[in-house]
Enzyme design. Structure first.
Site, PDB file in Angstrom:
ATOM      1  N   GLU A  13      31.728 -34.601  -1.067  1.00  0.00           N
ATOM      2  CA  GLU A  13      31.034 -35.645  -0.304  1.00  0.00           C
ATOM      3  C   GLU A  13      30.489 -35.159   1.038  1.00  0.00           C
ATOM      4  OE1 GLU A  13      32.590 -39.779   1.691  1.00  0.00           O
ATOM      5  OE2 GLU A  13      33.306 -39.288  -0.308  1.00  0.00           O
ATOM      6  N   ASP A  14      31.247 -34.327   1.716  1.00  0.00           N
ATOM      7  CA  ASP A  14      30.913 -34.002   3.106  1.00  0.00           C
ATOM      8  C   ASP A  14      30.558 -32.542   3.377  1.00  0.00           C
ATOM      9  OD1 ASP A  14      31.295 -36.633   3.878  1.00  0.00           O
ATOM     10  OD2 ASP A  14      33.392 -36.326   4.427  1.00  0.00           O
TER      11      ASP A  14
END
Length: 180
Positions: free
Chosen positions: A64-65
């Site tokens: 996600e990051d």
């Protein structure tokens, strides 16, 4: 590799991936502190010793990051870990409000281990929002976050009594803190 070696490998991997990341709190602490806290919370509060769950907790924000790919997680940690990480991964291409709503809707469908990670993740995030929040966040915004976590956690109930009790104590403290 042993279980502890696998978990340390995940911490090493996640540390490299999150090396430039910072939390949004006032101190701008290194981002890696968060996934380590999630895994620690699972181990200490919930008594989780399942290495796949703890490894996925450490890696839960990598897709996600960071620039981490699914293929990279498959090659490094295996399909089981990657699938567990994917279960708790938001699609950053979607609008923030859509992502938040999807988390609420998707929570009841998560696997048992993904629900454990979600419970610990939101507990750790809420702790930060209450105790070391971004300076730009008003009490109203902090309360909105608390209320959103309640909606997500509702879909994870009946997963782990100790995690849920810990979360509930935190919510009660948060309501008192933010309403006063």
């Amino acid at each position: 590799m042993s279980t502890s070696t696998d978990i340390l490998a995940a911490i090493h991997f996640a540390s490299g991936k999150h090396r430039t990341g910072r939390r949004k709190n006032k101190a701008k602490t290194p981002y890696i502190n968060h996934p380590i806290a999630v895994a620690h919370h699972l181990a200490t509060v919930a008594g989780v010793s399942d290495s796949a769950t703890l490894i996925a907790a450490v890696l839960h924000d990598t897709i996600e990051d960071t620039e981490t790919t699914r293929e990279e997680l498959d090659a490094t940690f295996g399909v089981e870990i990657r699938q567990l990480v994917e279960e708790v991964t938001d699609d950053k291409e979607l609008d923030k409000e859509v992502r938040k709503q999807r988390q609420i809707e998707h929570a009841p469908e998560l696997s048992y281990r993904a629900k454990l990670i979600k419970l610990a993740d939101l507990t750790c995030n809420l702790t930060d929002v209450l105790d070391d929040h971004p300076s730009s966040w008003s009490n109203e915004r902090r309360m909105e976050y608390l209320e959103w976590t309640e909606q997500v956690i509702a879909g994870c109930r009946r997963t782990n009594e100790k995690l849920e009790q810990d979360y509930d104590r935190l919510v009660a403290r948060g309501r008192k803190l933010l309403s006063g």
